[in-house]
Scaffold this motif. Structure first.
Motif, PDB file in Angstrom:
ATOM      1  N   GLU A 127       0.834  -1.208   0.000  1.00  0.00           N
ATOM      2  CA  GLU A 127       0.000   0.000   0.000  1.00  0.00           C
ATOM      3  C   GLU A 127       0.867   1.255   0.000  1.00  0.00           C
ATOM      4  O   GLU A 127       0.550   2.233  -0.678  1.00  0.00           O
ATOM      5  CB  GLU A 127      -0.936   0.012   1.201  1.00  0.00           C
ATOM      6  CG  GLU A 127      -1.870   1.216   1.182  1.00  0.00           C
ATOM      7  CD  GLU A 127      -2.941   1.179   2.247  1.00  0.00           C
ATOM      8  OE1 GLU A 127      -3.868   2.007   2.157  1.00  0.00           O
ATOM      9  OE2 GLU A 127      -2.862   0.339   3.152  1.00  0.00           O
ATOM     10  N   ALA A 163       2.015   1.725  -3.472  1.00  0.00           N
ATOM     11  CA  ALA A 163       0.902   2.111  -4.343  1.00  0.00           C
ATOM     12  C   ALA A 163       0.556   3.582  -4.156  1.00  0.00           C
ATOM     13  O   ALA A 163       0.401   4.324  -5.144  1.00  0.00           O
ATOM     14  CB  ALA A 163      -0.312   1.231  -4.062  1.00  0.00           C
ATOM     15  N   VAL A 164       0.411   4.017  -2.913  1.00  0.00           N
ATOM     16  CA  VAL A 164       0.047   5.412  -2.659  1.00  0.00           C
ATOM     17  C   VAL A 164       1.144   6.351  -3.156  1.00  0.00           C
ATOM     18  O   VAL A 164       0.863   7.405  -3.742  1.00  0.00           O
ATOM     19  CB  VAL A 164      -0.227   5.633  -1.155  1.00  0.00           C
ATOM     20  CG1 VAL A 164      -0.384   7.117  -0.846  1.00  0.00           C
ATOM     21  CG2 VAL A 164      -1.484   4.882  -0.738  1.00  0.00           C
ATOM     22  N   LEU A 170       0.855   6.480  -6.960  1.00  0.00           N
ATOM     23  CA  LEU A 170      -0.348   7.225  -7.343  1.00  0.00           C
ATOM     24  C   LEU A 170      -0.154   8.720  -7.124  1.00  0.00           C
ATOM     25  O   LEU A 170      -0.581   9.546  -7.944  1.00  0.00           O
ATOM     26  CB  LEU A 170      -1.550   6.725  -6.541  1.00  0.00           C
ATOM     27  CG  LEU A 170      -2.098   5.351  -6.941  1.00  0.00           C
ATOM     28  CD1 LEU A 170      -3.007   4.797  -5.861  1.00  0.00           C
ATOM     29  CD2 LEU A 170      -2.839   5.433  -8.267  1.00  0.00           C
ATOM     30  N   HIS A 208      -3.496  10.636  -6.831  1.00  0.00           N
ATOM     31  CA  HIS A 208      -3.921  10.656  -5.434  1.00  0.00           C
ATOM     32  C   HIS A 208      -3.274  11.852  -4.766  1.00  0.00           C
ATOM     33  O   HIS A 208      -2.062  12.058  -4.904  1.00  0.00           O
ATOM     34  CB  HIS A 208      -3.511   9.359  -4.724  1.00  0.00           C
ATOM     35  CG  HIS A 208      -4.155   9.197  -3.377  1.00  0.00           C
ATOM     36  ND1 HIS A 208      -3.537   9.597  -2.211  1.00  0.00           N
ATOM     37  CD2 HIS A 208      -5.357   8.710  -3.010  1.00  0.00           C
ATOM     38  CE1 HIS A 208      -4.338   9.338  -1.188  1.00  0.00           C
ATOM     39  NE2 HIS A 208      -5.447   8.804  -1.651  1.00  0.00           N
ATOM     40  N   LEU A 265      -7.923   6.596 -12.841  1.00  0.00           N
ATOM     41  CA  LEU A 265      -7.168   5.428 -12.372  1.00  0.00           C
ATOM     42  C   LEU A 265      -7.036   4.400 -13.491  1.00  0.00           C
ATOM     43  O   LEU A 265      -5.949   3.883 -13.760  1.00  0.00           O
ATOM     44  CB  LEU A 265      -7.864   4.787 -11.176  1.00  0.00           C
ATOM     45  CG  LEU A 265      -7.696   5.403  -9.794  1.00  0.00           C
ATOM     46  CD1 LEU A 265      -8.479   4.587  -8.777  1.00  0.00           C
ATOM     47  CD2 LEU A 265      -6.240   5.467  -9.397  1.00  0.00           C
ATOM     48  N   TRP A 284      -4.414   1.437 -13.491  1.00  0.00           N
ATOM     49  CA  TRP A 284      -4.639   1.023 -12.109  1.00  0.00           C
ATOM     50  C   TRP A 284      -6.013   0.381 -11.922  1.00  0.00           C
ATOM     51  O   TRP A 284      -6.949   0.658 -12.663  1.00  0.00           O
ATOM     52  CB  TRP A 284      -4.549   2.221 -11.179  1.00  0.00           C
ATOM     53  CG  TRP A 284      -3.162   2.729 -10.952  1.00  0.00           C
ATOM     54  CD1 TRP A 284      -2.512   3.686 -11.677  1.00  0.00           C
ATOM     55  CD2 TRP A 284      -2.257   2.298  -9.932  1.00  0.00           C
ATOM     56  NE1 TRP A 284      -1.258   3.880 -11.168  1.00  0.00           N
ATOM     57  CE2 TRP A 284      -1.064   3.042 -10.100  1.00  0.00           C
ATOM     58  CE3 TRP A 284      -2.324   1.367  -8.900  1.00  0.00           C
ATOM     59  CZ2 TRP A 284       0.039   2.886  -9.273  1.00  0.00           C
ATOM     60  CZ3 TRP A 284      -1.227   1.211  -8.072  1.00  0.00           C
ATOM     61  CH2 TRP A 284      -0.067   1.949  -8.257  1.00  0.00           C
ATOM     62  N   HIS A 321      -8.398  -0.029  -8.313  1.00  0.00           N
ATOM     63  CA  HIS A 321      -8.422   0.247  -6.880  1.00  0.00           C
ATOM     64  C   HIS A 321      -8.533  -1.032  -6.082  1.00  0.00           C
ATOM     65  O   HIS A 321      -7.880  -1.208  -5.058  1.00  0.00           O
ATOM     66  CB  HIS A 321      -9.582   1.188  -6.533  1.00  0.00           C
ATOM     67  CG  HIS A 321      -9.658   1.535  -5.072  1.00  0.00           C
ATOM     68  ND1 HIS A 321     -10.285   0.713  -4.146  1.00  0.00           N
ATOM     69  CD2 HIS A 321      -9.158   2.585  -4.369  1.00  0.00           C
ATOM     70  CE1 HIS A 321     -10.187   1.260  -2.940  1.00  0.00           C
ATOM     71  NE2 HIS A 321      -9.517   2.396  -3.056  1.00  0.00           N
ATOM     72  N   ASN A 330     -14.735   3.503   1.317  1.00  0.00           N
ATOM     73  CA  ASN A 330     -13.459   3.837   0.678  1.00  0.00           C
ATOM     74  C   ASN A 330     -13.582   4.965  -0.339  1.00  0.00           C
ATOM     75  O   ASN A 330     -12.653   5.225  -1.097  1.00  0.00           O
ATOM     76  CB  ASN A 330     -12.860   2.597  -0.004  1.00  0.00           C
ATOM     77  CG  ASN A 330     -12.343   1.593   1.007  1.00  0.00           C
ATOM     78  OD1 ASN A 330     -12.163   1.923   2.175  1.00  0.00           O
ATOM     79  ND2 ASN A 330     -12.106   0.375   0.557  1.00  0.00           N
ATOM     80  N   ASP A 369      -7.795   4.030   1.227  1.00  0.00           N
ATOM     81  CA  ASP A 369      -7.522   2.613   1.503  1.00  0.00           C
ATOM     82  C   ASP A 369      -7.104   1.870   0.229  1.00  0.00           C
ATOM     83  O   ASP A 369      -7.920   1.226  -0.438  1.00  0.00           O
ATOM     84  CB  ASP A 369      -8.724   1.927   2.147  1.00  0.00           C
ATOM     85  CG  ASP A 369      -8.935   2.384   3.593  1.00  0.00           C
ATOM     86  OD1 ASP A 369      -8.141   3.226   4.067  1.00  0.00           O
ATOM     87  OD2 ASP A 369      -9.873   1.913   4.238  1.00  0.00           O
ATOM     88  N   HIS A 370      -5.816   1.939  -0.057  1.00  0.00           N
ATOM     89  CA  HIS A 370      -5.281   1.384  -1.305  1.00  0.00           C
ATOM     90  C   HIS A 370      -4.519   0.081  -1.105  1.00  0.00           C
ATOM     91  O   HIS A 370      -3.611  -0.240  -1.872  1.00  0.00           O
ATOM     92  CB  HIS A 370      -4.373   2.423  -1.976  1.00  0.00           C
ATOM     93  CG  HIS A 370      -5.106   3.622  -2.495  1.00  0.00           C
ATOM     94  ND1 HIS A 370      -5.452   4.693  -1.694  1.00  0.00           N
ATOM     95  CD2 HIS A 370      -5.584   3.921  -3.739  1.00  0.00           C
ATOM     96  CE1 HIS A 370      -6.096   5.597  -2.411  1.00  0.00           C
ATOM     97  NE2 HIS A 370      -6.191   5.157  -3.654  1.00  0.00           N
ATOM     98  N   ALA A 375      -5.004  -1.894  -4.192  1.00  0.00           N
ATOM     99  CA  ALA A 375      -4.728  -1.224  -5.459  1.00  0.00           C
ATOM    100  C   ALA A 375      -3.572  -1.920  -6.167  1.00  0.00           C
ATOM    101  O   ALA A 375      -2.588  -2.303  -5.542  1.00  0.00           O
ATOM    102  CB  ALA A 375      -4.383   0.240  -5.211  1.00  0.00           C
TER     103      ALA A 375
END
Length: 274
Positions: free
Chosen positions: A51, A54-55, A58, A64, A122, A127, A129, A136, A149-150, A153
């Motif tokens: 995560e 991922a964040v 993104l 994000h 996305l 991507w 999610h 979420n 909440d990834h 993802a």
């Protein structure tokens, strides 16, 4: 104090005392500007670090608005994600159902259409999610939509650390439910754009009506997880939207119905407007 939490606070330079994210959380905390989570088991650590990556990706791709920080410490790990202002779609709609004013109804219609814009962005970036559900989906103070909440993802360049087995059951698309039922228990399922469009539409219906969108049955005595997936795949216990809508809204109802049709080929892929 959890040593992983203490390490996160020190790394981030946070002096304030964190509080549990909710009264049920034992490994997630909130400070004024951060959401912090910790993990110790190998699988949980792998998911947490996924995560974080991922964040970070993104955020770098302007998909994000919040950044992330993370670190390993012995056998454990911590992640901190910048806290975003707003309320979840679920909580926003709980309040909307209480008031039901014309202004609130119009705002919900705009939010519902706008929700598909970040989802399309996305998807355009490759991507998924992985867990579109009312909790979420964040409604910002400006009534725009963000995802939170990834942990599920994923992207071709960032696969999940374990096979993807779906997100929240009630917002799972029928074709994903069928694949979960028919495939091997440890086999990954492929999440498509159409399936996530369904999940968004189902989330809107769920939050707006306050009723589960896919089946009237609940997991419990005499009802297994496989039964729920079967209901989703076949639509056999799906109530009509008109049975649960809190008020009549032809535009919102049409949006929900065209994005949650059981046949993915017939779903409206990007109904965003306004």
């Amino acid at each position: 104090m959890d040593p992983l939490l203490a390490a996160a606070l020190e790394n981030l330079g946070i002096a304030e005392a964190p509080r549990p994210l909710t009264r049920d959380h034992t490994a997630a905390w909130r400070t004024r500007h951060w959401k912090i989570r910790t993990a110790t088991g190998p699988a949980d650590v792998a998911a947490l670090m996924h995560e974080a990556r991922a964040v970070t990706l993104l955020h770098e791709q302007d998909l994000h608005p919040a950044g992330a920080a993370s670190a390993r410490l012995g056998d454990g790990a911590w992640i901190a994600i910048a806290w975003r202002p707003g309320t979840t779609l679920w909580d926003w709609c709980v309040a909307a159902r209480r008031t039901g004013t014309p202004g609130t109804r119009a705002t919900l219609r705009r939010i519902a259409h706008r929700a598909f814009t970040p989802l399309a962005a996305l998807h355009a970036g490759g991507w998924r999610h992985g867990d579109i559900q009312p909790a979420n989906i964040l409604i910002t103070p400006a009534n725009t939509v963000e995802f939170i909440d990834h942990d599920l993802a994923h992207h071709p360049d960032l696969p999940l650390p374990s096979p993807y087995r779906g997100g929240m059951d009630q917002s799972t698309a029928p074709e994903i439910a069928r694949e979960l039922l028919d495939g091997k228990p440890d086999a990954a399922v492929t999440l498509t754009e159409a399936a996530e469009v369904y999940s968004m539409g189902a989330s809107l219906r769920w939050a707006w009506t306050g009723h589960a969108p896919a089946t009237t049955r609940l997991l419990g005595p005499g009802v297994t997880a496989e039964d729920i997936l079967g209901d989703i795949a076949t639509g056999r216990h799906r109530a009509a939207l008109t049975d649960h809508r809190p008020w009549t809204d032809p535009e919102l109802e049409a949006l929900i119905e065209t994005t949650t049709t059981r046949d993915p080929a017939h779903r409206t892929r990007n109904p965003a407007r306004r």
